[in-house]
Design a protein around this motif. Sequence first.
Motif, PDB file in Angstrom:
ATOM      1  N   SER A 101       4.267   7.128   3.366  1.00 14.75           N
ATOM      2  CA  SER A 101       5.611   6.653   3.082  1.00 14.75           C
ATOM      3  C   SER A 101       5.554   5.158   2.805  1.00 14.75           C
ATOM      4  O   SER A 101       4.502   4.527   2.909  1.00 14.75           O
ATOM      5  CB  SER A 101       6.508   6.910   4.287  1.00 14.75           C
ATOM      6  N   ALA A 102       6.696   4.595   2.490  1.00 14.77           N
ATOM      7  CA  ALA A 102       6.775   3.150   2.299  1.00 14.77           C
ATOM      8  C   ALA A 102       6.361   2.430   3.582  1.00 14.77           C
ATOM      9  O   ALA A 102       5.723   1.376   3.525  1.00 14.77           O
ATOM     10  CB  ALA A 102       8.184   2.760   1.883  1.00 14.77           C
ATOM     11  N   ASP A 103       6.701   3.004   4.729  1.00 20.89           N
ATOM     12  CA  ASP A 103       6.304   2.400   6.008  1.00 20.89           C
ATOM     13  C   ASP A 103       4.786   2.338   6.132  1.00 20.89           C
ATOM     14  O   ASP A 103       4.226   1.340   6.579  1.00 20.89           O
ATOM     15  CB  ASP A 103       6.887   3.182   7.195  1.00 20.89           C
ATOM     16  N   TYR A 104       4.102   3.426   5.740  1.00 21.02           N
ATOM     17  CA  TYR A 104       2.638   3.460   5.809  1.00 21.02           C
ATOM     18  C   TYR A 104       2.049   2.365   4.921  1.00 21.02           C
ATOM     19  O   TYR A 104       1.140   1.639   5.327  1.00 21.02           O
ATOM     20  CB  TYR A 104       2.088   4.826   5.394  1.00 21.02           C
ATOM     21  N   VAL A 105       2.558   2.243   3.701  1.00 19.23           N
ATOM     22  CA  VAL A 105       2.034   1.247   2.766  1.00 19.23           C
ATOM     23  C   VAL A 105       2.290  -0.158   3.298  1.00 19.23           C
ATOM     24  O   VAL A 105       1.412  -1.026   3.239  1.00 19.23           O
ATOM     25  CB  VAL A 105       2.629   1.438   1.357  1.00 19.23           C
ATOM     26  N   ALA A 106       3.463  -0.407   3.857  1.00 16.26           N
ATOM     27  CA  ALA A 106       3.765  -1.719   4.429  1.00 16.26           C
ATOM     28  C   ALA A 106       2.818  -2.035   5.585  1.00 16.26           C
ATOM     29  O   ALA A 106       2.317  -3.158   5.701  1.00 16.26           O
ATOM     30  CB  ALA A 106       5.220  -1.767   4.887  1.00 16.26           C
ATOM     31  N   GLU A 107       2.545  -1.045   6.438  1.00 19.51           N
ATOM     32  CA  GLU A 107       1.611  -1.240   7.550  1.00 19.51           C
ATOM     33  C   GLU A 107       0.199  -1.493   7.043  1.00 19.51           C
ATOM     34  O   GLU A 107      -0.517  -2.343   7.571  1.00 19.51           O
ATOM     35  CB  GLU A 107       1.628  -0.031   8.475  1.00 19.51           C
ATOM     36  N   GLY A 133       9.787  11.491  -5.315  1.00 17.08           N
ATOM     37  CA  GLY A 133       9.545  10.723  -4.101  1.00 17.08           C
ATOM     38  C   GLY A 133       8.964   9.338  -4.315  1.00 17.08           C
ATOM     39  O   GLY A 133       8.076   8.924  -3.595  1.00 17.08           O
ATOM     40  N   ASN A 134       9.448   8.602  -5.262  1.00 15.96           N
ATOM     41  CA  ASN A 134       8.970   7.256  -5.503  1.00 15.96           C
ATOM     42  C   ASN A 134       9.195   6.393  -4.263  1.00 15.96           C
ATOM     43  O   ASN A 134      10.280   6.373  -3.694  1.00 15.96           O
ATOM     44  CB  ASN A 134       9.711   6.671  -6.713  1.00 15.96           C
ATOM     45  N   ILE A 135       8.154   5.650  -3.852  1.00  8.86           N
ATOM     46  CA  ILE A 135       8.257   4.853  -2.632  1.00  8.86           C
ATOM     47  C   ILE A 135       8.642   3.398  -2.894  1.00  8.86           C
ATOM     48  O   ILE A 135       8.784   2.622  -1.946  1.00  8.86           O
ATOM     49  CB  ILE A 135       6.957   4.909  -1.811  1.00  8.86           C
ATOM     50  N   ILE A 136       8.814   3.002  -4.138  1.00  9.43           N
ATOM     51  CA  ILE A 136       9.082   1.599  -4.449  1.00  9.43           C
ATOM     52  C   ILE A 136      10.329   1.061  -3.744  1.00  9.43           C
ATOM     53  O   ILE A 136      10.262  -0.004  -3.126  1.00  9.43           O
ATOM     54  CB  ILE A 136       9.137   1.355  -5.972  1.00  9.43           C
ATOM     55  N   PRO A 137      11.480   1.745  -3.795  1.00  8.96           N
ATOM     56  CA  PRO A 137      12.659   1.169  -3.117  1.00  8.96           C
ATOM     57  C   PRO A 137      12.426   0.913  -1.623  1.00  8.96           C
ATOM     58  O   PRO A 137      12.792  -0.143  -1.107  1.00  8.96           O
ATOM     59  CB  PRO A 137      13.745   2.226  -3.334  1.00  8.96           C
ATOM     60  N   GLY A 138      11.803   1.859  -0.946  1.00 10.15           N
ATOM     61  CA  GLY A 138      11.519   1.669   0.474  1.00 10.15           C
ATOM     62  C   GLY A 138      10.493   0.578   0.713  1.00 10.15           C
ATOM     63  O   GLY A 138      10.588  -0.182   1.682  1.00 10.15           O
ATOM     64  N   LEU A 139       9.513   0.474  -0.166  1.00 17.31           N
ATOM     65  CA  LEU A 139       8.476  -0.539  -0.019  1.00 17.31           C
ATOM     66  C   LEU A 139       9.057  -1.937  -0.173  1.00 17.31           C
ATOM     67  O   LEU A 139       8.715  -2.851   0.581  1.00 17.31           O
ATOM     68  CB  LEU A 139       7.360  -0.308  -1.030  1.00 17.31           C
ATOM     69  N   ILE A 140       9.945  -2.107  -1.126  1.00 18.22           N
ATOM     70  CA  ILE A 140      10.559  -3.413  -1.342  1.00 18.22           C
ATOM     71  C   ILE A 140      11.273  -3.887  -0.072  1.00 18.22           C
ATOM     72  O   ILE A 140      11.170  -5.049   0.312  1.00 18.22           O
ATOM     73  CB  ILE A 140      11.537  -3.371  -2.533  1.00 18.22           C
ATOM     74  N   SER A 141      11.969  -2.985   0.601  1.00 22.25           N
ATOM     75  CA  SER A 141      12.721  -3.389   1.794  1.00 22.25           C
ATOM     76  C   SER A 141      11.860  -3.473   3.051  1.00 22.25           C
ATOM     77  O   SER A 141      12.257  -4.121   4.016  1.00 22.25           O
ATOM     78  CB  SER A 141      13.896  -2.437   2.027  1.00 22.25           C
ATOM     79  N   ARG A 142      10.688  -2.853   3.069  1.00 25.12           N
ATOM     80  CA  ARG A 142       9.867  -2.824   4.281  1.00 25.12           C
ATOM     81  C   ARG A 142       8.619  -3.707   4.223  1.00 25.12           C
ATOM     82  O   ARG A 142       8.036  -4.016   5.258  1.00 25.12           O
ATOM     83  CB  ARG A 142       9.435  -1.394   4.575  1.00 25.12           C
ATOM     84  N   SER A 143       8.193  -4.079   3.042  1.00 25.45           N
ATOM     85  CA  SER A 143       6.956  -4.835   2.902  1.00 25.45           C
ATOM     86  C   SER A 143       7.052  -6.207   3.551  1.00 25.45           C
ATOM     87  O   SER A 143       8.029  -6.927   3.373  1.00 25.45           O
ATOM     88  CB  SER A 143       6.605  -5.010   1.418  1.00 25.45           C
TER      89      SER A 143
END
Length: 154
Positions: A101-107, A133-143
């Motif tokens: 998920s975006a959380d995994y990529v941010a971690e 399931g594009n993760i870009i929106p979540g990644l932008i907010s969590r990175s």
Amino acid sequence: MFQKIMVLVDEHPPAQAAIHTGIEIARVHAAQVIYLYVPPAYAFPMVDMPGGGMAAFAAHTAEQFEQQTQSTASDLLKAAEDAARAAGVDSACAMAPGDASADYVAEATATHGCDLVVVAAPGSNAVVRLLTGNIIPGLISRSPVPVMICPAGA
């Protein structure tokens, strides 16, 4: 300015833009590139049956899907490393789990000590991005670091 740059890699053609952009930024800043392959999640195929109800069918098993994913990851990561090497850029590779998920990529970005994430924007419309399931929106907010989005066709 940048010391480690994470580049998300997948099997879609726009990912090549992210790979080349990441390499160029790393070359200019004498930085290292960390390639992270984010595989698609395995989805068990279902079909509607006449008279109501659902039936499952499998074009391939979960094990076959995993083997194909590993093969794809190996090929894509090797090609990305070869491109970095040809440009004189140091690189390393990692593979996310299928349910990343975006959380995994941010971690992963924080774990690897990266100070920039480079990702390709899919060239499809918003509905397709939502369904795939594009993760870009979540990644932008969590990175924890800036996220550079390379447009498709760049």
